[in-house]
Scaffold this active site. Structure first.
Site, PDB file in Angstrom:
ATOM      1  N   LYS A  21       0.851  -1.195   0.000  1.00 46.62           N
ATOM      2  CA  LYS A  21       0.000   0.000   0.000  1.00 46.62           C
ATOM      3  C   LYS A  21       0.882   1.238   0.000  1.00 46.62           C
ATOM      4  CE  LYS A  21      -4.605  -0.136   2.101  1.00 46.62           C
ATOM      5  NZ  LYS A  21      -5.380   0.160   3.324  1.00 46.62           N
TER       6      LYS A  21
HETATM    7  O1  G3P Z   1      -8.775   0.655   4.312  1.00 44.13           O
HETATM    8  C1  G3P Z   1      -9.039   1.983   4.686  1.00 44.13           C
HETATM    9  C2  G3P Z   1      -9.945   2.010   5.865  1.00 44.13           C
HETATM   10  O2  G3P Z   1      -9.378   1.272   6.925  1.00 44.13           O
HETATM   11  C3  G3P Z   1     -10.239   3.414   6.329  1.00 44.13           C
HETATM   12  O3  G3P Z   1     -11.449   3.358   7.015  1.00 44.13           O
HETATM   13  O4  G3P Z   1     -13.191   4.142   8.595  1.00 44.13           O
HETATM   14  O5  G3P Z   1     -10.759   4.818   8.913  1.00 44.13           O
HETATM   15  O6  G3P Z   1     -12.105   5.769   7.019  1.00 44.13           O
HETATM   16  P1  G3P Z   1     -11.899   4.570   7.939  1.00 44.13           P
END
Ligand code: G3P
Length: 217
Positions: A83
């Site tokens: 990533k």
């Molecule tokens: O893979 C990206 C994800 O983990 C981000 O999620 O809820 O932190 O925006 P969030």
């Protein structure tokens, strides 16, 4: 649509892998921090649990260091996907790593032009963050639709990996918009199967079956 688990919690991943619906895993520095585990050890363990792509994010922000860290992480297992953030250095690192045969997931994508750049850089996956766009009053699902249209226009091989998913509706609408993958928090993934009428209907079937006094085996 492929389902990835968005977590570094190996117990959750084991449970989901046992159901047989898990096509991969994504992690990020925040999820690794939440796990409290050694980064490279937890990635190695996850790669043992899941055959599909397992995203591990570089911490470096400069091109040379990103490539070095990406190669270090890619050495953990064949299904490690590197990533990198959507920056110029990240895109340069994406090109070098992908040309070397490493899968690359370009993350922190928030508009269609960023996704276009990632596809041109040879990304295996692009991660548009639906929930974080919704959080600021924008339409995260519209971004999935825009990327789908652009990628189809030019037959880009890069897969749309819908990320920052917060609800079952996000999964449904991402699938309707043509995302290739949804990376979903385990609680949301497990909840996809639930509906009160399913539970109610099954209870009624079992009650009536019990009244027949019969057994199948
Ligand atoms: O893979 C990206 C994800 O983990 C981000 O999620 O809820 O932190 O925006 P969030």
């Amino acid at each position: 649509m492929k389902f990835f688990a968005d977590t570094a919690d190996t117990d959750e991943i084991r449970d989901l892998a046992d159901i047989g619906l898990l096509d991969g895993v994504t992690t990020n520095p925040s999820l690794v921090h939440k796990s409290g585990r050694d980064f490279k050890q937890v990635i190695a363990e996850i790669c043992e649990l899941v055959e599909g792509p397992v995203s591990a994010e570089v911490a470096a922000t400069e091109f040379d260091s990103m490539v070095a860290e990406g190669r270090e992480l890619a050495g953990i297992a064949d299904n490690v996907t590197i990533k990198v953030p959507l920056t110029w250095d990240g895109l340069k690192a994406c090109r070098v790593l992908s040309q070397g045969g490493t899968m690359v997931n370009v993350t922190l994508c928030f508009n269609a032009n960023q996704a276009l750049l990632a596809a041109k850089a040879g990304a295996t996956f692009i991660s548009p963050f639906i929930g974080r766009l919704d959080d600021i009053g924008l339409d995260g699902m519209e971004l999935i639709e825009e990327i789908r249209e652009i990628y189809d226009n030019y037959a880009f091989a890069t897969e749309i990996l819908a990320a920052s998913i917060r609800s079952a509706n996000h999964v449904k609408y991402a699938a309707m918009a043509g995302a290739d993958v949804a990376t979903v928090p385990p609680a949301v993934l497990k909840g996809l199967v639930k509906h009160p009428l399913t539970d109610k209907g099954l209870d009624a079937f079992l009650a009536d079956w019990g009244k027949t006094g019969q057994k199948i085996i």
